[in-house]
Design an enzyme around this catalytic site. Sequence first.
Site, mmCIF file in Angstrom:
data_model
loop_
_atom_site.group_PDB
_atom_site.id
_atom_site.type_symbol
_atom_site.label_atom_id
_atom_site.label_comp_id
_atom_site.label_asym_id
_atom_site.label_seq_id
_atom_site.Cartn_x
_atom_site.Cartn_y
_atom_site.Cartn_z
ATOM 1 N N CYS A 2 -68.477 68.752 2.321
ATOM 2 C CA CYS A 2 -69.247 69.888 3.002
ATOM 3 C C CYS A 2 -70.890 69.598 2.907
ATOM 4 O O CYS A 2 -71.335 69.001 2.019
ATOM 5 C CB CYS A 2 -68.931 71.081 2.561
ATOM 6 S SG CYS A 2 -67.058 71.489 2.602
ATOM 7 N N ARG A 27 -71.030 63.086 6.930
ATOM 8 C CA ARG A 27 -70.073 63.390 5.871
ATOM 9 C C ARG A 27 -68.603 63.913 6.331
ATOM 10 O O ARG A 27 -67.726 63.563 5.632
ATOM 11 C CB ARG A 27 -70.582 64.553 4.924
ATOM 12 C CG ARG A 27 -71.961 64.347 4.298
ATOM 13 C CD ARG A 27 -72.709 65.780 3.920
ATOM 14 N NE ARG A 27 -73.604 65.445 2.981
ATOM 15 C CZ ARG A 27 -74.036 65.987 1.923
ATOM 16 N NH1 ARG A 27 -72.800 66.762 1.301
ATOM 17 N NH2 ARG A 27 -74.915 65.557 0.983
ATOM 18 N N ASN A 98 -69.961 74.231 -1.167
ATOM 19 C CA ASN A 98 -69.483 72.839 -0.965
ATOM 20 C C ASN A 98 -68.789 72.486 -2.432
ATOM 21 O O ASN A 98 -69.595 72.787 -3.509
ATOM 22 C CB ASN A 98 -70.568 71.679 -0.993
ATOM 23 C CG ASN A 98 -69.928 70.109 -1.147
ATOM 24 O OD1 ASN A 98 -69.156 70.050 -1.149
ATOM 25 N ND2 ASN A 98 -70.873 69.480 -1.558
ATOM 26 N N GLY A 99 -67.701 72.275 -2.222
ATOM 27 C CA GLY A 99 -66.750 72.258 -3.606
ATOM 28 C C GLY A 99 -65.482 72.908 -3.801
ATOM 29 O O GLY A 99 -64.906 73.239 -2.669
ATOM 30 N N LYS A 483 -59.870 49.964 6.079
ATOM 31 C CA LYS A 483 -60.391 50.178 7.088
ATOM 32 C C LYS A 483 -59.587 50.439 8.407
ATOM 33 O O LYS A 483 -59.709 51.550 9.028
ATOM 34 C CB LYS A 483 -61.279 48.901 7.419
ATOM 35 C CG LYS A 483 -62.587 48.908 6.524
ATOM 36 C CD LYS A 483 -63.671 50.209 6.868
ATOM 37 C CE LYS A 483 -64.613 50.195 5.585
ATOM 38 N NZ LYS A 483 -63.925 50.691 4.393
ATOM 39 N N GLU A 486 -57.932 53.999 7.875
ATOM 40 C CA GLU A 486 -59.053 55.093 7.883
ATOM 41 C C GLU A 486 -59.331 55.473 9.267
ATOM 42 O O GLU A 486 -59.498 56.574 9.709
ATOM 43 C CB GLU A 486 -60.327 54.820 7.154
ATOM 44 C CG GLU A 486 -60.450 54.819 5.689
ATOM 45 C CD GLU A 486 -61.683 54.244 5.104
ATOM 46 O OE1 GLU A 486 -62.429 55.094 4.321
ATOM 47 O OE2 GLU A 486 -62.154 53.362 5.684
ATOM 48 N N HIS A 502 -42.514 39.620 -4.231
ATOM 49 C CA HIS A 502 -42.023 40.458 -5.186
ATOM 50 C C HIS A 502 -41.680 41.798 -4.554
ATOM 51 O O HIS A 502 -41.732 42.793 -5.305
ATOM 52 C CB HIS A 502 -42.926 40.548 -6.244
ATOM 53 C CG HIS A 502 -43.148 39.240 -7.172
ATOM 54 N ND1 HIS A 502 -42.253 38.766 -7.994
ATOM 55 C CD2 HIS A 502 -44.066 38.211 -7.191
ATOM 56 C CE1 HIS A 502 -42.484 37.698 -8.401
ATOM 57 N NE2 HIS A 502 -43.826 37.586 -8.164
ATOM 58 N N LYS A 602 -67.334 61.738 4.072
ATOM 59 C CA LYS A 602 -68.104 60.437 3.721
ATOM 60 C C LYS A 602 -68.312 60.333 2.302
ATOM 61 O O LYS A 602 -68.306 59.325 1.647
ATOM 62 C CB LYS A 602 -69.426 60.524 4.351
ATOM 63 C CG LYS A 602 -70.553 59.519 4.153
ATOM 64 C CD LYS A 602 -69.941 58.083 4.706
ATOM 65 C CE LYS A 602 -70.843 56.910 4.716
ATOM 66 N NZ LYS A 602 -70.464 55.545 5.091
#
Length: 607
Positions: A2, A27, A98-99, A483, A486, A502, A602
């Site tokens: 956040c 972010r 934030n958190g 990547k 994402e 394997h 982010k």
Amino acid sequence: MCGIVGVIGVQPAAPALIEALRRLEYRGYDSAGVATLVDGQIDRRRAEGKLNNLASALERTPLAGTLGIGHTRWATHGAPTENNAHPHGTARVAVVHNGIIENHSELRAELEAAGQVFSTETDTETVAQLLDLYLRQGMTPEAAAEKAFSRLHGAYALALIFAGFPDMLIGARHGAPMAVGFGEGEMYLGSDALALAPLTNRIAYLDDGDWAIIRRDSVEFHDITGKIVERKIQRTAMTGAAIGKGNFRHYMEKELHEHPAVIGDTLHQMVDPASRAVVLPDMPFDWRKIPRLTISACGSAWYAGLVGKYWFESIARIPSDGDVASEFRYRDPPLPEGGLGLLVSQSGETADTLAALRYMRSQKQSVLTVVNVAESSMARESDAVLQTVAGPEIGVASTKAFTAQLAVLACLSLAAARARGTISAEEEGRLTDALLEVPARAAEVLAREHELSAIAERVAEARDVLFLGRGNCYPIAMEGALKLKEISYIHAEGYAAGEMKHGPIALIDKSVPVIAICPSGPLFEKTASNLQEAAARGGQIMLFSDEEGLAKLKNIAALSFLMPKIDPFVAPILYAVPVQLMAYQVAVIKGTDVDQPRNLAKSVTVE
């Protein structure tokens, strides 16, 4: 992660809040909101989705007031709806956060029993309702805030405004970053220096456990015990200039094209081309006496650390361990006396990596951090810092920061090798020359990006993709898979090529692209043998190799991309560029949100 911003001044707060929030879009977020004090009363505007939705809401119904707080939310507790968007509050107080408040369930039950009425699913509303209860009991805002902070468990950064108090903004930090900005007749609060850059370049960071009472022309810092303390005001290197995409479609595309400059700038701060030697600042430890190196990081930075592990062991001959940071401290690993902890991070605020740093400190390790933000928490808590010269990275998926981290780790391994006497001056010069060649070779790869389109189109049709590599290119296979996952939402896995038989070979059929990072060199024949096995089972081999490698494997490669010939030592840095670029092209074909992919942030500042 956040984003938080607060403004207390003489100009209308809402436009400044929106401008600062735009700089925090990198972010990742799913809703946004602002609250201001209008004629002494709290008023809010919130919106689900992108910040433009909030800006449109403000155009329809403007917010007055010169005191305000703003927020971009990345959902944890509660769906990403307008009702769950921050700021949260009551008629008496508004909060952005934030958190994660870990004890929110217990607090909520206690508060509901005391008559507080909740309207959201979020853990953050617990903070607002706790403050409201204390205010209802007659406490001052300062006393209510201090008591509330003492009740909260977890990681958080908070900004608070109170009805009837037009000259006060309160901020707090416990495990998540927060900075106070100093202006002329105005003060600011923000998650980081980038958020505050359009407003001021004079900032002071809150230490962990701090909280601050901010007024128009002053700030009073309190530490975790409540004692009034001083915090250093510094000038940030962040600029207030807008960070634009230029002529590129996405920030990620722009940042991919910055690879050559970023690698070059990072190398030039560490390499003396005249002496062909790595030159580092003085370190508070002796490489010759380090019994073991412990590397920890998260995400792409973790893969950079794994490449570093290969380099430190093979070149500097330092026994090296590595752990993904989210697992590291929970193993409670014994660390040797005199050991060195090495952390890698873009933001310097990643909660798990910061916790790994603190565990290393508890085990009496020296701590060296490779980081892109010199003013970050990790940088401030380390014994030594080596900064990547990547500049702000706005795209959520890391690109240029990754190659900059690799450049630093390569230089660091050479410096350690020289100090330990495991490499000759001639060999150091040869490998340094190889490093200095990478920016030009990366530019060559980017100039031919259109040649990746055939591979990208084939991969875009797949449901599952395998990336294979060996040696120091094995982590690049994992980076390529990450990547692709994402930003395109295609399932992909990166494997050491020798491990394919394997288990993963069971997945291979004609619908599965097998992307091989396969430079010619000592491990080429081994990798080639693994690829022959995949091709025999119908796998579509997509080969990234140089001219020699392509010639040897032309009979099994369905598609290929020609790479410049480079020394195997620097292959991970160069080969990271096309695999990231290919993932970007696949995401564009699929039409996903490249810069802000779903569910991602982010920088992850909570566990």
